[in-house]
Design an enzyme around this catalytic site. Structure first.
Site, short mmCIF file in Angstrom:
data_model
loop_
_atom_site.label_atom_id
_atom_site.label_comp_id
_atom_site.label_asym_id
_atom_site.label_seq_id
_atom_site.Cartn_x
_atom_site.Cartn_y
_atom_site.Cartn_z
CG HIS A 117 -1.80 -1.21 1.40
ND1 HIS A 117 -2.03 -1.60 2.84
CD2 HIS A 117 -2.37 -1.86 0.44
CE1 HIS A 117 -2.92 -2.81 2.34
NE2 HIS A 117 -3.06 -2.58 1.16
CE LYS A 161 2.33 3.16 5.68
NZ LYS A 161 1.59 1.73 4.97
CE1 TYR A 189 -0.17 2.23 9.38
CE2 TYR A 189 -0.42 0.05 10.36
CZ TYR A 189 -0.65 1.21 9.41
OH TYR A 189 -1.95 0.90 8.81
CG ASP A 237 -4.38 -5.81 -0.10
OD1 ASP A 237 -4.69 -4.48 -0.19
OD2 ASP A 237 -4.03 -5.87 1.17
#
Length: 187
Positions: A62, A72, A132, A168
């Protein structure tokens, strides 16, 4: 806390260096001054927590398009994952390159991934929890992704028959992404 650069420019592996005693351990998971000394000054605006129940779950790859690209800071609080990241920065010498790192609740490591990367992971154990931080807001209109098993990227995933979402599983290839977008210009 030990921060060291990885092969892809701007990506850093972070060893949290816990201090153990008879009660357990203490570890610092973020220190603004230490991060600043590595040029990793970010204003973290969200922290996300995901649970994947089964081993072999793949999430990703992603990313978000500008102006909503995001850095991130990823760590595992329970279980183990193989964390994967792909450089999509059009002006990067490692454009299209990828790397991976095993993150576990025992190895006390994190990975810092800068803006302009696709990111995903595969669970190596049941009941994995991943936490995260991100430095930009989530914008559904700007979300993008790459197919996890893209033949041109040749990512060495630790699973061949994953548990994966329909969304996905239908993500485009790196070739399609490159022909349609060229790459990402980081804002």
């Amino acid at each position: 806390m030990i921060i060291k650069p990885r092969d892809l420019a701007g990506v850093y592996e972070i060893d949290l260096s816990p201090v153990f005693d008879s009660r357990g351990y203490f570890k610092r998971v973020y220190d603004e001054e230490i991060f600043k000394s590595f040029g990793l000054e970010r204003h973290w605006i969200q922290e996300n927590h995901s649970l994947s129940v089964k081993k072999g779950t793949v999430r990703g790859l992603h990313f978000q398009f500008p102006p909503f690209t995001e850095s991130k800071l990823v760590r595992v609080t329970k279980g183990a994952i193989m964390d994967v990241f792909v450089d999509l920065r059009i002006d990067s010498p490692t454009f299209g390159g990828w790397d991976r790192i095993e993150l576990t609740d025992d190895n006390h490591k994190m990975i810092y991934i800068p803006r302009g990367f696709a990111h995903g992971f595969c669970t190596l154990t049941d009941s994995c929890e991943v936490v995260y931080k991100v430095d930009n807001v989530y914008s559904p209109q700007h979300e993008g992704g790459l197919f996890w098993m893209d033949e041109s990227l040749r990512i060495n995933w630790p699973v061949t028959n994953p548990i994966i979402s329909n969304k996905d599983a239908a993500l485009p290839s790196f070739k399609d992404f490159s022909s349609n977008h060229g790459g990402i210009i980081v804002n």
